[in-house]
Design a protein around this motif. Structure first.
Motif, short mmCIF file in Angstrom:
data_model
loop_
_atom_site.label_atom_id
_atom_site.label_comp_id
_atom_site.label_asym_id
_atom_site.label_seq_id
_atom_site.Cartn_x
_atom_site.Cartn_y
_atom_site.Cartn_z
N ASP A 1 0.83 -1.20 0.00
CA ASP A 1 0.00 0.00 0.00
C ASP A 1 0.87 1.26 0.00
OD1 ASP A 1 -2.66 1.34 0.28
OD2 ASP A 1 -1.79 1.98 2.20
N LYS A 2 1.89 1.29 0.86
CA LYS A 2 2.79 2.44 0.92
C LYS A 2 3.61 2.55 -0.37
CE LYS A 2 3.15 2.42 5.97
NZ LYS A 2 4.05 2.17 7.13
N SER A 3 3.99 1.42 -0.93
CA SER A 3 4.75 1.43 -2.18
C SER A 3 3.93 2.02 -3.31
CB SER A 3 5.20 0.01 -2.54
OG SER A 3 6.07 -0.51 -1.55
N THR A 4 2.66 1.65 -3.35
CA THR A 4 1.77 2.20 -4.39
C THR A 4 1.68 3.71 -4.26
OG1 THR A 4 0.48 0.15 -4.47
CG2 THR A 4 -0.57 2.14 -5.33
N THR A 5 1.57 4.19 -3.03
CA THR A 5 1.52 5.63 -2.80
C THR A 5 2.81 6.30 -3.24
OG1 THR A 5 0.02 5.33 -0.91
CG2 THR A 5 1.23 7.41 -1.03
N SER A 6 3.95 5.69 -2.90
CA SER A 6 5.24 6.24 -3.29
C SER A 6 5.40 6.30 -4.81
CB SER A 6 6.38 5.41 -2.68
OG SER A 6 6.41 5.52 -1.28
N LEU A 7 5.05 5.22 -5.47
CA LEU A 7 5.18 5.19 -6.92
C LEU A 7 4.25 6.19 -7.59
CD1 LEU A 7 5.41 1.31 -7.35
CD2 LEU A 7 7.29 2.96 -7.56
N ALA A 8 3.05 6.35 -7.03
CA ALA A 8 2.11 7.33 -7.57
C ALA A 8 2.63 8.76 -7.40
CB ALA A 8 0.75 7.18 -6.89
N ARG A 9 3.40 8.97 -6.34
CA ARG A 9 3.99 10.29 -6.10
C ARG A 9 5.11 10.60 -7.09
NH1 ARG A 9 6.94 12.29 -0.44
NH2 ARG A 9 7.58 14.33 -1.23
N GLY A 10 5.63 9.56 -7.74
CA GLY A 10 6.70 9.75 -8.71
C GLY A 10 8.02 9.13 -8.31
N ILE A 11 8.08 8.49 -7.14
CA ILE A 11 9.30 7.83 -6.69
C ILE A 11 9.58 6.63 -7.58
CG2 ILE A 11 10.28 6.50 -4.77
CD1 ILE A 11 8.79 8.48 -2.90
N GLY A 12 10.86 6.36 -7.85
CA GLY A 12 11.22 5.41 -8.90
C GLY A 12 11.55 4.01 -8.47
N GLY A 13 11.66 3.73 -7.17
CA GLY A 13 12.01 2.39 -6.72
C GLY A 13 11.60 2.18 -5.27
N ILE A 14 11.61 0.93 -4.84
CA ILE A 14 11.18 0.57 -3.49
C ILE A 14 12.24 -0.32 -2.83
CG2 ILE A 14 9.45 -0.64 -2.12
CD1 ILE A 14 8.40 1.94 -3.42
N LYS A 15 12.61 0.04 -1.61
CA LYS A 15 13.52 -0.81 -0.84
C LYS A 15 12.81 -1.32 0.39
CE LYS A 15 17.05 0.71 1.72
NZ LYS A 15 18.32 1.43 1.98
#
Length: 384
Positions: free
Chosen positions: A166-180
């Motif tokens: 859920d948090k990753s989806t929010t981050s990616l929607a914000r424009g962030i390019g990767g997830i750790k």
């Protein structure tokens, strides 16, 4: 008219203000060090902020930080060494770094002593860029105006897979390019299940990284590294103890997935030792932890000569400028934890963080910082 050889053009340091600030997190977080009983959950970030002003009124803002312990010690040491900067030429950053380092040599020139200097050092670099009327990135000679970024704050171990997705989806929607995400559970099977679920949830095209926070031994790291190869990770971070150079060398040679470390190192020399041995694929040193921008740049130059990938740890507010001035592949780590401290926000779009165009670091303290300030100290030329 300035007479050649005279000091009439020098704008000396007139005053310094220090603040010890405790920044609360919205929610406590846990990594593998907590699950193995080595540390407590993280609930706050301790900042040491330095404001330096010259006789002409030019100001520089810098900071360093620590997690869990050390904040009061940083502030106490800063009070001890700050008087040594009064009356000095703020442009002589390398000389002043050495002066402050030798002043505290009895407690060592690494670790807490160096991390304290980082607050002054970053303020001096901020001031130098402001004097030139450019961002720090431009002062250093930027290669790019935007840097790929990834989010870490949403991937801690206390969060369930659903929460991370859920948090990753929010981050990616914000424009962030990767997830750790964090790994390092005592039950290694749980790590593998989490990575598999998150890779499946994000899809194969989203850059994914894992961070072990130094909690594997050499055998476990090799076995887990091989098991993780199938998930096409950008890198495996801190798989071993931060000072196990030999172990990292063997692991990096055995795996296709890039191996990175560096955030826990507390001097440029410690970072250089890894690069001189060819022990890692990715250097992840942290400017405040190695002693500031000055030693960070020394290590960065060697990494650049070796063509290494670089992804500085935490403090995106500083590292965005340093990453922009790096010649090769680089990432910056997104954490929202320090955003409430400053009036400005870093812009993110299409997987990248935009390098600020404001002079210096481009930061000013938010009014609410007063509520989190636990100690302050001021000195000026008239009182010394």
């Amino acid at each position: 008219m300035t007479v050649p050889g005279s000091n009439s053009s020098i704008d000396p340091i007139r005053s310094i203000r220090l603040y010890s600030i405790i920044v609360p997190l919205n929610n406590s977080v846990s990594d593998a060090k907590v699950l193995t009983g080595r540390q407590q959950a993280l609930k706050e970030v301790s900042l040491l902020v330095a404001e330096i002003e010259t006789e002409s009124g030019l100001e520089g803002l810098g900071f360093t930080y620590t997690l869990r312990t050390g904040g009061p010690a940083q502030f106490a040491h800063a009070k001890e060494i700050a008087p040594l900067l009064i009356g000095e030429d703020p442009n002589d950053i390398q000389r002043l770094w050495n002066k402050l380092s030798w002043a505290g040599a009895s407690i060592g020139r690494y670790g807490l002593a160096a991390q304290t200097i980082a607050a002054f050092d970053s303020a001096l670099w901020d001031m130098k860029a402001k004097r030139a009327g450019v961002s720090l990135a431009k002062l250093l000679g930027a290669y790019r105006n935007e840097v790929r970024c990834y989010n870490t704050s949403g991937g801690y171990l206390q969060a369930s897979v659903d929460e991370i997705l859920d948090k990753s989806t929010t981050s990616l929607a914000r424009g962030i390019g990767g997830i750790k995400i964090k790994v390092g559970h005592p039950d290694r099977r749980l790590d593998l299940r989490r990575v598999e679920a998150i890779r499946k949830g994000l899809g194969n095209n989203v850059p994914l990284m894992v961070d072990v926070n130094q909690q594997w031994d050499r055998t476990t790291a090799l076995r887990m590294g091989r098991a993780l190869e199938q998930y096409n990770l950008q890198w495996i971070e801190e798989p071993l103890d931060a000072y196990d150079i030999e172990g990292h060398t063997a692991l990096a040679a055995a795996l296709d997935t890039p191996i990175g470390t560096g955030e826990m190192l507390t001097s440029a020399n410690e970072v250089l030792a890894y690069m001189q041995q060819g022990s890692i694929d990715l250097i992840m040193h942290d400017a405040p932890r190695v002693g500031g921008i000055t030693p960070f740049l020394k290590a960065m130059q060697v990494a650049e000569q070796r063509g290494m990938m670089m992804a500085p740890h935490f403090v995106m507010e500083i590292h965005i400028h340093l990453a922009a001035a790096y010649a090769h592949e680089t990432w910056v780590e997104h954490f929202e934890w320090l955003e409430p401290v400053f009036n400005e926000r870093l812009e993110i779009r299409e997987g990248k963080m935009i390098v600020p165009s404001r002079p210096g670091l481009g930061l000013t303290l938010h009014e609410q910082v007063k509520n989190w300030t636990v100690a302050s100290h001021e000195l000026n030329r008239m009182k010394i």
